[in-house]
Each structure stands twice: as structure tokens, then as C-alpha cells.
Design a protein around this motif. Structure first.
Motif, short mmCIF file in Angstrom:
data_model
loop_
_atom_site.label_atom_id
_atom_site.label_comp_id
_atom_site.label_asym_id
_atom_site.label_seq_id
_atom_site.Cartn_x
_atom_site.Cartn_y
_atom_site.Cartn_z
N GLU A 27 31.07 42.06 33.03
CA GLU A 27 32.27 42.56 32.83
C GLU A 27 32.73 42.40 31.58
O GLU A 27 32.69 41.41 31.02
CB GLU A 27 33.26 41.90 33.94
CG GLU A 27 32.46 42.13 35.46
CD GLU A 27 33.60 41.50 36.20
OE1 GLU A 27 34.64 40.61 35.90
OE2 GLU A 27 33.32 41.59 37.59
N ILE A 47 32.67 47.40 33.54
CA ILE A 47 31.60 46.87 34.26
C ILE A 47 30.17 47.57 34.23
O ILE A 47 30.21 48.72 34.59
CB ILE A 47 32.03 46.72 36.03
CG1 ILE A 47 33.39 45.93 36.08
CG2 ILE A 47 30.75 46.04 36.65
CD1 ILE A 47 33.55 45.96 37.66
N PRO A 66 36.99 50.52 36.85
CA PRO A 66 37.46 50.07 35.59
C PRO A 66 37.63 51.20 34.65
O PRO A 66 37.17 52.08 34.66
CB PRO A 66 36.31 49.17 35.37
CG PRO A 66 35.77 48.62 36.53
CD PRO A 66 35.94 50.02 37.37
N ARG A 117 33.36 39.58 43.13
CA ARG A 117 33.33 39.98 41.97
C ARG A 117 32.62 38.63 41.12
O ARG A 117 32.10 37.72 41.62
CB ARG A 117 34.75 39.61 41.39
CG ARG A 117 35.59 40.65 42.03
CD ARG A 117 35.31 42.13 41.22
NE ARG A 117 35.47 42.16 39.88
CZ ARG A 117 36.95 42.33 39.17
NH1 ARG A 117 38.03 42.42 40.04
NH2 ARG A 117 36.85 42.21 37.99
N CYS A 135 40.07 43.51 33.25
CA CYS A 135 38.70 44.13 33.36
C CYS A 135 38.76 45.48 32.83
O CYS A 135 39.26 46.38 33.68
CB CYS A 135 38.10 43.73 34.52
SG CYS A 135 36.48 44.61 34.75
N ASP A 185 30.10 45.04 42.49
CA ASP A 185 30.99 44.75 41.57
C ASP A 185 32.12 45.95 41.44
O ASP A 185 33.44 45.69 41.41
CB ASP A 185 30.64 43.99 40.36
CG ASP A 185 31.46 43.46 39.81
OD1 ASP A 185 32.63 42.64 40.15
OD2 ASP A 185 31.21 43.14 38.33
#
Lengths: 388, 138
Positions: free
Chosen positions: B27, B38, B114, B2, B35, B102
């Protein structure tokens, strides 16, 4: 030419070398692999440290408050300062400060007050606007950005390409065709504030490295006559002179990453064992390391020779072109061999080689392509000049 | 991995010059620092990370006098703009592979993408593998 460093040169070089190894390289472990800036607190701390050492803005002439380090020493230092991951385009992440564009020393007193001194104090930043979409290698013919006189001002229309830093600059030195009938004598350099109405950063142009250049457009941009740098029609000569000077440290910086790459490759070759023996015992590897050394030492000699000629006030255009050509191409070969020696690791972001490989490729194009350097040298050899 | 940075809150008063115009990944987090999105500033992004972040958080008063503006701020999903409170980014030339990495890492950690990457209006996430990478101390 005497290649022996003076005691003073050796002292400065040792100090810079220690700084790069002990202050800069350790910070890179925590930075993005393609980072070109330090964290603000580190940046501030290191700049303060350099100022304390009396080594800030070493190229700044004494009459402007700098230490006025000569061009030979600066050429040597360019090689030292670039010996880290970001070193080719961000030597020491700018901790040693940068000197103003040399053009500004030729400005009027008013121009110096408005641009030169703020740049020296770090309050303003400049960009260089020469190349256009129509070309950069032959500015005398390819500049199409047009300036037309209107009373005490010039109205400028056109655009520029490949302008590093223009998006964050406060002003630029922009080359404009002010008289289309006069060839290279019809080009004038203007000091252009980036908040001038009609000045637009059209886009950021992403390239091989993580930093970028810009494309600019000028629409009815009105610039006062007093913003001309040098003489009307004298822009080409101004650009040519500065470009030849800049080629020497530009060339030498390429050697810095080559030196560091070679250090890493030698260390790796000694410790990496294949088929029961260290790589260093293999002739194929030994030859690559030796070829690296030959490339680096011959290029260094040529760069220092160009710098020495410039320092003595002799003609150095041929030598600076040769240095630029040799150093950029030699560094490319060295990085390539060092990647090869490291095998898979050479391609990984864990190591600096892949970044250097991309960045050093740009150096064969930036500041005049290898081919243009040959053209410059051929003109001198044959004593001919093309163009008007 | 990350992005290894603390969240930054958006400061409309900062100079745009403090954000890089470079390629990279970023992010976005909501008020609770979760989060929620992304994405990346790729080779075709007109103003790099700077442009993408301004497109999300909005141009401040007086920006009409700047010498640049993002030509397609509508390319950012409206939900991202509404909920964005914090950001962090990484400058990298390998923006696409790092974006995938990520997202994969997030997906391994939380067993989902996310929240706002799942929107139909968000850039379509590529096929992600499973690498059993669960982050430490998420």
C-alpha cells in the motif's frame, strides 16, 4: 548404530526445543503467513539470547571460535530448529546464526581474512553459484560459464541460475569452466564479489515459496587469479564434497516440519468430531497417523546413520544421498496426510500446512533431485562412474 | 484484512537489502498517510516488492553502481511516484487474492477504490464483491 542420545545432546536438544516453542512459534502469529524474517527488534533480541546461551553458530569449528558441535548432533538439531511455520527454509529465523559455507575453510589465509572471518562475524554473506540454465544435476557437463586466463586475472562470461541469496550477498562461490578439454577437472571455483563490474542480478526468479532465487549474468567479469578457491581445476571435487555433507542436515530439517505437522494432526484428530465420534477413532485417520510415524522414524534413522558415518570419517556419500531422498519424500507424504486430516483447514493460510506443502515439494529438487540421489547410489552399488 | 503494519517513510539512504525481493502486496500513502494506491509484486515482477517500491520512490544517487535495476519503472503510474510518501507491504505467495482482498476491504471501508487505483494507467482492478467487511478503527 547406537541411537541413544548422550546427556549433552539431550540437553542441547531440550534447550532448542523450548526456544522454538516458547520464543519462535508465538511470534509467528503476528507475521505474514509467508514471512521468512522476524521484525528487526525480535531478531536482535533472540540472537542476543542465543549468544548468551552459548548456542550461536553451533556448527562453527572450535579453531574458528565456535562450539564445534558434531554433525550427528547438528543433524538432530536441524530437526528441532525447523519445527515452526517458517522452519523449513528459515529455521528459528536464523536466530542460531549460520555457519560459513564449508568451502571457505579450504581458502588461503588471505581469502579467510577477506571472506571467512567476516562471514563468521555476520558482516558478509555468501551465495553458491553452481547451476546454470543449461542444467544443475550434471555440473561436470552443464557448466558453460567460461573463464579465460589473462595475465594475473581471469575473464569470466556466462551466468548462473537458482542462486538463493545472490541479490543480497557480498560475494559468491562461482563455478567456472576454465579448461573445456578436461571435463570435471576443468572446473574451477572462484570467489566473486557481487560488486565486480560485469556482475549483474538479471532478475529474481519467483518460485513455489515466497522467497526467491536469482538469475545472474557475468559479462567480461575480471577476477584475479588469487580469487581461486582451492586449486585450479579442483572446483568439481570441492563442490561434490560439500554437497554430500550438506545433504544430511538438509534432509533432517524436512523431518522437523513433519514432526510438528504430526503433532498438530494428532491434536486435531482427537478434538474434531464427525458423525458423533472424534476423527481419532476412525481407522482411516489412525492409519494415516501411523504411516506418518513410520515415515518419520525410518527417515530419521537413515539421516542419523549418514551423519554417524561422516563423523567417523567413513564413506557416507551413499548414505547421505539415501537420507536426502528418504527424508524429503517422507516429509512430503506426512505433510500431505496431515493436510488431509485437517480437511479445509489444512489448505488455509491460518495453518502452516499449505506453506509446508509448497516448500517441501522444492526439497525433492533442491540440492540434487531424488533421481540424482538414486544415480549417486546406483554408481556406488555398481561401482561405476560416468563422465570423464 | 488490510495490511496490519504501521506506515514506513521512505529512506533513500537505506540498504536495498532491507526490502524483500519476494512476492507480496503493498500500500502507498500520501503525506497525510491516506492510502492512495494498492498493488502487488507478482510472479513476473523482476525484483519483487523491492523492485516495485524502488520503481515508485526512485533509485537513490549511486544506484547506477548497483548490480540490478528495475527494467520497467515506467510501468508505475507517474501520479503514484509523485505523491508516494509512505509504504507498507506484506510478503505473501497469494499476492493476487490478497490484492483483491485488500482492495475489497478498502472499497468497503471508503466506498471507493484508492484514488490512484482509479487511474487509467494503473493495473486494472478486478471485479470486487461486497462482503460487508468494514474495518474496525480505520
Amino acid at each position: 548404530m547406537d541411537m541413544q542420545r548422550t546427556e549433552e545432546q539431550q540437553l542441547i536438544i531440550d534447550t532448542v526445543r523450548k526456544f522454538i516453542r516458547e520464543e519462535i512459534r508465538p511470534l509467528e502469529a503476528d507475521l505474514d503467513p509467508d514471512a521468512y524474517e522476524l521484525n528487526p527488534e525480535d531478531d536482535e533480541r533472540l540472537r542476543a539470547m542465543v549468544k548468551e546461551m552459548g548456542m550461536y553458530q553451533m556448527g562453527l569449528p572450535v579453531e574458528y571460535g565456535g562450539p564445534g558441535v558434531d554433525i550427528v548432533t547438528r543433524t538432530m538439531l536441524a530437526e528441532e530448529m525447523s519445527q515452526h511455520r517458517a522452519g523449513l527454509y528459515a529455521p528459528a529465523y536464523g536466530a542460531f546464526g549460520s555457519s560459513p559455507p564449508e568451502h571457505l575453510y579450504k581458502g588461503t589465509d588471505e581469502q579467510k581474512e577477506k571472506y571467512l572471518y567476516p562471514v563468521i562475524r555476520g558482516e558478509k554473506h555468501a551465495f553458491f553459484g553452481l547451476s546454470e540454465p543449461s542444467g544443475g544435476s550434471d555440473p561436470a557437463r552443464s557448466i558453460r560459464t567460461r573463464g579465460v586466463r589473462d595475465g594475473d586475472s581471469w575473464v569470466i562470461n556466462g551466468g548462473k541460475l537458482w542462486n538463493s541469496g545472490a541479490d543480497t550477498a557480498d560475494f559468491g562461490i562461482v563455478y567456472v569452466r576454465t579448461d573445456p578439454t578436461k571435463g570435471r577437472q576443468g572446473i574451477t571455483a572462484f570467489l566473486v564479489d557481487t560488486d565486480t563490474p560485469g556482475f549483474r542480478v538479471q532478475r529474481l526468479v519467483q518460485v513455489l515459496r515466497s522467497h526467491y532465487t536469482t538469475e545472474l549474468s557475468f559479462t567480461d567479469m575480471r577476477i584475479p587469479h588469487s580469487q581461486i578457491l582451492g586449486e585450479e581445476g579442483g572446483g568439481f571435487a570441492l563442490a561434490n564434497d560439500t554437497l554430500a555433507h550438506n545433504r544430511i542436515p538438509y534432509a533432517s530439517a524436512c523431518l522437523g516440519i513433519a514432526v510438528y505437522a504430526q503433532e498438530l494432526a494428532i491434536e486435531w484428530a482427537k478434538q474434531r468430531v464427525t458423525f458423533g465420534e472424534p476423527l481419532a477413532n476412525r481407522q482411516a485417520i489412525q492409519w494415516m497417523l501411523v504411516d506418518n510415524e513410520i515415515d518419520m522414524r525410518t527417515s530419521r534413522w537413515i539421516a542419523l546413520d549418514a551423519a554417524a558415518r561422516a563423523q567417523r570419517g567413513e564413506s557416507f556419500r551413499f548414505e547421505s544421498s539415501m537420507a536426502k531422498l528418504l527424508c524429503t519424500e517422507a516429509a512430503g507424504r506426512v505433510i500431505d496426510r496431515c493436510m488431509q486430516i485437517h480437511g479445509g483447514l489444512g489448505m488455509a493460510k491460518d495453518m502452516p500446512f499449505e506453506r509446508w506443502y509448497r516448500e517441501v515439494r522444492i526439497r525433492r529438487i533442491g540440492e540434487g533431485t531424488s533421481e540424482i540421489q538414486r544415480v549417486v547410489m546406483a554408481r556406488d552399488l555398481l561401482n561405476v562412474r560416468s563422465g570423464s | 484484512m488490510r495490511i496490519r503494519k504501521d506506515w514506513s517513510s521512505w529512506d533513500p539512504g537505506m540498504s536495498f537489502k532491507t526490502l524483500p525481493g519476494a512476492m507480496g502486496i503493498y500500500e502507498i500513502a500520501d503525506e497525510q498517510k491516506n492510502c492512495i494506491y494498492i498493488s502487488y509484486a507478482g510472479g513476473a515482477s523482476p525484483y519483487g516488492l523491492r523492485g516495485e517500491l524502488y520503481a515508485i520512490f526512485g533509485m537513490p544517487a549511486g544506484a547506477d553502481k548497483w548490480n540490478w535495476s528495475h527494467p520497467h519503472p515506467e510501468s508505475i503510474p507517474a501520479e503514484v511516484k509523485q505523491r508516494a510518501k509512505y509504504y507498507r507491504y506484506e510478503v505473501t505467495h497469494n499476492y493476487y487474492s490478497r490484492w483483491i482482498e485488500d482492495l475489497t476491504r478498502f472499497s468497503e471501508d471508503y466506498e471507493t477504490l484508492p484514488e490512484l487505483n482509479k487511474l487509467a494507467t494503473a493495473p486494472r482492478a478486478p471485479h470486487l464483491g461486497r462482503y460487508h467487511w468494514k474495518s474496525e478503527g480505520i
